[in-house]
Design a protein around this motif. Sequence first.
Motif, PDB file in Angstrom:
ATOM      1  N   ASP A  61     -25.104  92.058  36.217  1.00  0.00           N
ATOM      2  CA  ASP A  61     -23.919  92.439  36.996  1.00  0.00           C
ATOM      3  C   ASP A  61     -24.134  92.118  38.472  1.00  0.00           C
ATOM      4  O   ASP A  61     -25.202  92.398  39.030  1.00  0.00           O
ATOM      5  CB  ASP A  61     -23.635  93.932  36.829  1.00  0.00           C
ATOM      6  CG  ASP A  61     -23.317  94.304  35.389  1.00  0.00           C
ATOM      7  OD1 ASP A  61     -22.860  93.414  34.651  1.00  0.00           O
ATOM      8  OD2 ASP A  61     -23.540  95.477  35.014  1.00  0.00           O
ATOM      9  N   ASN A  62     -23.106  91.521  39.093  1.00  0.00           N
ATOM     10  CA  ASN A  62     -23.149  91.148  40.517  1.00  0.00           C
ATOM     11  C   ASN A  62     -24.260  90.154  40.823  1.00  0.00           C
ATOM     12  O   ASN A  62     -24.875  90.186  41.901  1.00  0.00           O
ATOM     13  CB  ASN A  62     -23.323  92.386  41.406  1.00  0.00           C
ATOM     14  CG  ASN A  62     -22.170  93.358  41.275  1.00  0.00           C
ATOM     15  OD1 ASN A  62     -21.009  92.956  41.266  1.00  0.00           O
ATOM     16  ND2 ASN A  62     -22.493  94.640  41.155  1.00  0.00           N
ATOM     17  N   ALA A  63     -24.535  89.268  39.873  1.00  0.00           N
ATOM     18  CA  ALA A  63     -25.585  88.276  40.077  1.00  0.00           C
ATOM     19  C   ALA A  63     -25.119  87.188  41.046  1.00  0.00           C
ATOM     20  O   ALA A  63     -23.931  86.865  41.126  1.00  0.00           O
ATOM     21  CB  ALA A  63     -25.976  87.637  38.749  1.00  0.00           C
ATOM     22  N   SER A  64     -26.074  86.622  41.785  1.00  0.00           N
ATOM     23  CA  SER A  64     -25.772  85.549  42.729  1.00  0.00           C
ATOM     24  C   SER A  64     -25.688  84.228  41.969  1.00  0.00           C
ATOM     25  O   SER A  64     -26.671  83.781  41.375  1.00  0.00           O
ATOM     26  CB  SER A  64     -26.858  85.461  43.803  1.00  0.00           C
ATOM     27  OG  SER A  64     -26.918  86.657  44.547  1.00  0.00           O
ATOM     28  N   VAL A 119     -42.138  87.314  32.433  1.00  0.00           N
ATOM     29  CA  VAL A 119     -41.592  87.795  33.696  1.00  0.00           C
ATOM     30  C   VAL A 119     -41.064  89.207  33.478  1.00  0.00           C
ATOM     31  O   VAL A 119     -40.218  89.432  32.624  1.00  0.00           O
ATOM     32  CB  VAL A 119     -40.463  86.874  34.196  1.00  0.00           C
ATOM     33  CG1 VAL A 119     -39.901  87.386  35.519  1.00  0.00           C
ATOM     34  CG2 VAL A 119     -40.980  85.449  34.364  1.00  0.00           C
ATOM     35  N   ALA A 120     -41.539  90.178  34.262  1.00  0.00           N
ATOM     36  CA  ALA A 120     -41.164  91.570  34.043  1.00  0.00           C
ATOM     37  C   ALA A 120     -39.762  91.877  34.548  1.00  0.00           C
ATOM     38  O   ALA A 120     -39.103  92.766  34.053  1.00  0.00           O
ATOM     39  CB  ALA A 120     -42.167  92.499  34.731  1.00  0.00           C
ATOM     40  N   ASN A 121     -39.291  91.133  35.562  1.00  0.00           N
ATOM     41  CA  ASN A 121     -37.981  91.393  36.142  1.00  0.00           C
ATOM     42  C   ASN A 121     -36.902  90.661  35.361  1.00  0.00           C
ATOM     43  O   ASN A 121     -36.921  89.439  35.251  1.00  0.00           O
ATOM     44  CB  ASN A 121     -37.979  90.957  37.605  1.00  0.00           C
ATOM     45  CG  ASN A 121     -36.671  91.266  38.298  1.00  0.00           C
ATOM     46  OD1 ASN A 121     -35.709  90.534  38.151  1.00  0.00           O
ATOM     47  ND2 ASN A 121     -36.652  92.353  39.044  1.00  0.00           N
ATOM     48  N   VAL A 122     -35.966  91.408  34.791  1.00  0.00           N
ATOM     49  CA  VAL A 122     -34.941  90.803  33.950  1.00  0.00           C
ATOM     50  C   VAL A 122     -34.066  89.848  34.741  1.00  0.00           C
ATOM     51  O   VAL A 122     -33.725  88.760  34.272  1.00  0.00           O
ATOM     52  CB  VAL A 122     -34.073  91.898  33.293  1.00  0.00           C
ATOM     53  CG1 VAL A 122     -32.943  91.269  32.490  1.00  0.00           C
ATOM     54  CG2 VAL A 122     -34.908  92.767  32.398  1.00  0.00           C
ATOM     55  N   GLU A 123     -33.695  90.242  35.944  1.00  0.00           N
ATOM     56  CA  GLU A 123     -32.828  89.388  36.753  1.00  0.00           C
ATOM     57  C   GLU A 123     -33.491  88.048  37.027  1.00  0.00           C
ATOM     58  O   GLU A 123     -32.875  86.987  36.890  1.00  0.00           O
ATOM     59  CB  GLU A 123     -32.496  90.073  38.075  1.00  0.00           C
ATOM     60  CG  GLU A 123     -31.614  89.227  38.993  1.00  0.00           C
ATOM     61  CD  GLU A 123     -31.541  89.784  40.390  1.00  0.00           C
ATOM     62  OE1 GLU A 123     -30.919  89.127  41.244  1.00  0.00           O
ATOM     63  OE2 GLU A 123     -32.112  90.864  40.633  1.00  0.00           O
ATOM     64  N   LYS A 147     -27.666  94.660  38.675  1.00  0.00           N
ATOM     65  CA  LYS A 147     -28.238  95.379  37.541  1.00  0.00           C
ATOM     66  C   LYS A 147     -28.311  94.437  36.353  1.00  0.00           C
ATOM     67  O   LYS A 147     -27.319  93.825  35.972  1.00  0.00           O
ATOM     68  CB  LYS A 147     -27.384  96.598  37.185  1.00  0.00           C
ATOM     69  CG  LYS A 147     -27.924  97.408  36.014  1.00  0.00           C
ATOM     70  CD  LYS A 147     -27.025  98.582  35.705  1.00  0.00           C
ATOM     71  CE  LYS A 147     -27.525  99.371  34.513  1.00  0.00           C
ATOM     72  NZ  LYS A 147     -26.639 100.510  34.174  1.00  0.00           N
ATOM     73  N   SER A 148     -29.501  94.319  35.778  1.00  0.00           N
ATOM     74  CA  SER A 148     -29.720  93.376  34.683  1.00  0.00           C
ATOM     75  C   SER A 148     -30.250  94.101  33.454  1.00  0.00           C
ATOM     76  O   SER A 148     -31.067  95.012  33.567  1.00  0.00           O
ATOM     77  CB  SER A 148     -30.715  92.290  35.102  1.00  0.00           C
ATOM     78  OG  SER A 148     -30.267  91.619  36.258  1.00  0.00           O
ATOM     79  N   THR A 149     -29.791  93.685  32.290  1.00  0.00           N
ATOM     80  CA  THR A 149     -30.275  94.241  31.027  1.00  0.00           C
ATOM     81  C   THR A 149     -30.496  93.119  30.026  1.00  0.00           C
ATOM     82  O   THR A 149     -29.807  92.093  30.050  1.00  0.00           O
ATOM     83  CB  THR A 149     -29.291  95.261  30.424  1.00  0.00           C
ATOM     84  OG1 THR A 149     -28.017  94.633  30.231  1.00  0.00           O
ATOM     85  CG2 THR A 149     -29.135  96.468  31.320  1.00  0.00           C
ATOM     86  N   ASN A 150     -31.465  93.330  29.159  1.00  0.00           N
ATOM     87  CA  ASN A 150     -31.786  92.374  28.113  1.00  0.00           C
ATOM     88  C   ASN A 150     -32.035  93.170  26.831  1.00  0.00           C
ATOM     89  O   ASN A 150     -32.934  94.016  26.791  1.00  0.00           O
ATOM     90  CB  ASN A 150     -33.029  91.571  28.508  1.00  0.00           C
ATOM     91  CG  ASN A 150     -33.305  90.414  27.568  1.00  0.00           C
ATOM     92  OD1 ASN A 150     -32.818  90.392  26.450  1.00  0.00           O
ATOM     93  ND2 ASN A 150     -34.102  89.461  28.018  1.00  0.00           N
TER      94      ASN A 150
END
Length: 216
Positions: free
Chosen positions: A79-82, A186-190, A47-50
């Motif tokens: 959270d839980n990023a690789s 880039v639309a995807n925060v992660e 889960k990513s937030t900006n």
Amino acid sequence: MKKLLLAAGIVLISLSAQAQEKSQGLEGAWFATSQFGYQQSKSGDVKSTNVMVLPIVGTFVTPSVAVGAGVGYLNIKADNASVGGGTADLNSKLYVFQPLVRKYWNIAGNFYFFGQLATPIITGKEETSNLKISQFGADMSGGIDFFVTKNFSVEFSYNLINFSQTTLKPDGGEKTTITDFSIAHVANVESAYNSALYGSGGSLTTPFAFGFKFVF
């Protein structure tokens, strides 16, 4: 007859003043706004937030051109990023200084379109790894401004073209510099987060922002 001439004179003076005001537009006026940006995405367990908060102060140097600068805060979490073959909760706290120039065009009535060129300078660190982050670049945005009254408006903007150079300095390691150019954000925060901090680059600011503007 005298009363008629006096009334005609008052009307002419009023029309002249209105024409002069219209020709001057907002030239010389100051404005204060605060842009808010928020983006969230979820992919699997990640889960990513900006979040961005950017107060801006500026002035109109011509009837339709404004210059200004913003100083604000940017928080990026994943959270839980690789990371490095494992997973981690990433939390970057960054500060933004952003000079900008805007050009306004009237669409209809109280609706205006504006084009913005900004040069954000970002600095801070990712707290989990103590990674120092700095970025500078140039963003071209388009936006809509709706004047509720002559002194208050609501604005929305979206990044269209981004150029950025990001420098990453690990604690006790060698620094890495990443240069990136992209059309639209880039639309995807992660993806934006991981590419900017650990891969191919990318702007750290949120692509979409809205704000409330006061003109005085």
